[in-house]
Design a protein around this motif. Structure first.
Motif, PDB file in Angstrom:
ATOM      1  N   UNK A  57      39.846  47.397  33.261  1.00 41.68           N
ATOM      2  CA  UNK A  57      40.274  46.065  32.814  1.00 41.68           C
ATOM      3  C   UNK A  57      41.472  45.644  33.668  1.00 41.68           C
ATOM      4  N   UNK A  58      41.177  45.397  34.918  1.00 42.90           N
ATOM      5  CA  UNK A  58      42.212  45.145  35.909  1.00 42.90           C
ATOM      6  C   UNK A  58      41.810  43.925  36.736  1.00 42.90           C
ATOM      7  N   UNK A  59      42.731  43.002  36.876  1.00 41.69           N
ATOM      8  CA  UNK A  59      42.468  41.816  37.687  1.00 41.69           C
ATOM      9  C   UNK A  59      43.599  41.621  38.688  1.00 41.69           C
ATOM     10  N   UNK A 118      43.034  33.629  40.276  1.00 36.70           N
ATOM     11  CA  UNK A 118      42.280  34.877  40.108  1.00 36.70           C
ATOM     12  C   UNK A 118      41.495  35.200  41.371  1.00 36.70           C
ATOM     13  N   UNK A 119      41.627  36.443  41.830  1.00 38.38           N
ATOM     14  CA  UNK A 119      40.863  36.920  42.981  1.00 38.38           C
ATOM     15  C   UNK A 119      39.753  37.897  42.571  1.00 38.38           C
ATOM     16  N   UNK A 120      40.151  38.893  41.792  1.00 36.15           N
ATOM     17  CA  UNK A 120      39.277  40.004  41.412  1.00 36.15           C
ATOM     18  C   UNK A 120      39.421  40.229  39.913  1.00 36.15           C
ATOM     19  N   UNK A 148      35.066  43.040  40.789  1.00 38.38           N
ATOM     20  CA  UNK A 148      34.236  41.827  40.841  1.00 38.38           C
ATOM     21  C   UNK A 148      35.001  40.671  41.457  1.00 38.38           C
ATOM     22  N   UNK A 149      34.373  40.029  42.421  1.00 37.18           N
ATOM     23  CA  UNK A 149      35.002  38.913  43.125  1.00 37.18           C
ATOM     24  C   UNK A 149      34.889  37.641  42.299  1.00 37.18           C
TER      25      UNK A 149
END
Lengths: 107, 116
Positions: free
Chosen positions: A32-34, A46-48, A53-54
Motif C-alpha cells: 500500500x505504497x504510492x 500521483x505517479x505510482x 502500478x503506473x
C-alpha cells in the motif's frame, strides 16, 4: 505510526542516468505504497500506486518496485520536466504517512 | 475532467474556528473516499483526515482529534473540514484529495494561517 524513511533527501542527476529514490517502511505495508511528484507552487501528482502500478497518463519511464520493506521509484532516462520533489506515502494503516521527500534536480 | 476546488482558508486567531470546503466535479463524488492533507515547509506532507463514501466512517490524525471534523454532502458534491480550537501548529496549506489507490486527484490547496 508507520515511519517512512525516504532517501536521498536531494540529488542531482543527468538526463542519461537512471534515477532511483527509496522509501523504507518501519514495518510491512503490503504494497500500500504510492509515489507523488510535486512541482513548486503546485499540488502533488500521483505517479505510482500499489507499489508498482503506473497512474493514468504517467510516462512509462517511471516505475516502482519493492524489496522487503524497501520501496523504490525509478526514473529511466529522466527529462528536464521531471525536476521536482518526490514523496512516498503508505496507506496500509491509519494514519497514512508520507516520506520526507526527495528533491530532484536534473542537469 | 476531474476537479477539486478548495475554499474557506485565511488568517484566524488561535482558538478560533474555520471551515474548509472542497467542491468536486467531473466524477461521481459519492463513489470515492476523500481526504484532507496539509503541508508545511517544516513538517512536509501530513495526512489530516479521511471520510468514507457515505460519510459513515471518519478518521483523524491524533493531533486534530476532537478539534477537526470531516464531513461530506454527496448531494452537493462537496466535502468539508470544520476546524475548531485552531493552534499555530495548524498553519499550513490544506489540500483536498480523492482516494483511489493512492490519492489520485488533488485540489490546488488553500492556505490556513493561525496567528494573533
Amino acid at each position: 505510526d508507520i515511519q517512512m524513511t525516504q532517501s536521498p533527501a536531494s540529488l542531482s542527476a543527468s538526463l542519461e542516468e537512471i534515477v532511483t529514490i527509496t522509501c523504507k517502511a518501519s514495518q510491512g505495508i503490503d504494497d500500500y505504497l504510492s509515489w507523488y511528484q510535486q512541482k513548486p507552487g503546485k499540488s502533488p501528482q500521483l505517479l505510482i500506486y500499489d507499489a508498482t502500478s503506473l497512474a493514468d497518463g504517467v510516462p512509462s519511464r517511471f516505475s516502482g518496485s519493492r524489496s522487503g520493506t524497501q520501496y523504490s521509484l525509478k526514473i529511466s532516462r529522466p527529462q528536464v520536466d521531471d525536476s521536482g520533489i518526490y514523496y512516498c506515502l503508505q496507506s496500509y494503516s491509519t494514519p497514512p504517512t508520507f516520506g520526507g521527500g526527495t528533491k530532484l534536480e536534473l542537469k | 475532467e476531474v476537479q477539486l476546488v478548495e475554499s474557506g482558508g485565511g488568517l484566524v486567531q488561535p482558538g478560533r474556528s474555520l471551515k474548509l470546503s472542497c467542491a468536486a466535479s467531473g466524477f461521481t463524488f459519492s463513489n470515492y473516499g476523500m481526504a484532507w492533507v496539509r503541508q508545511t515547509p517544516t513538517k512536509g506532507l501530513e495526512w489530516v483526515a479521511s471520510i468514507s463514501t457515505g460519510g459513515g466512517n471518519t478518521y483523524y490524525r491524533d493531533s486534530v482529534k476532537g478539534r477537526f471534523t470531516i464531513s461530506r454532502d454527496n448531494a452537493k458534491n462537496t466535502q468539508y473540514l470544520q476546524m475548531d480550537s485552531l493552534r499555530s501548529e495548524d498553519t499550513a496549506t490544506y489540500y483536498c484529495a480523492r482516494r483511489d489507490g493512492g490519492y489520485d486527484y488533488w485540489g490546488q490547496g488553500v492556505m490556513v494561517t493561525v496567528s494573533s
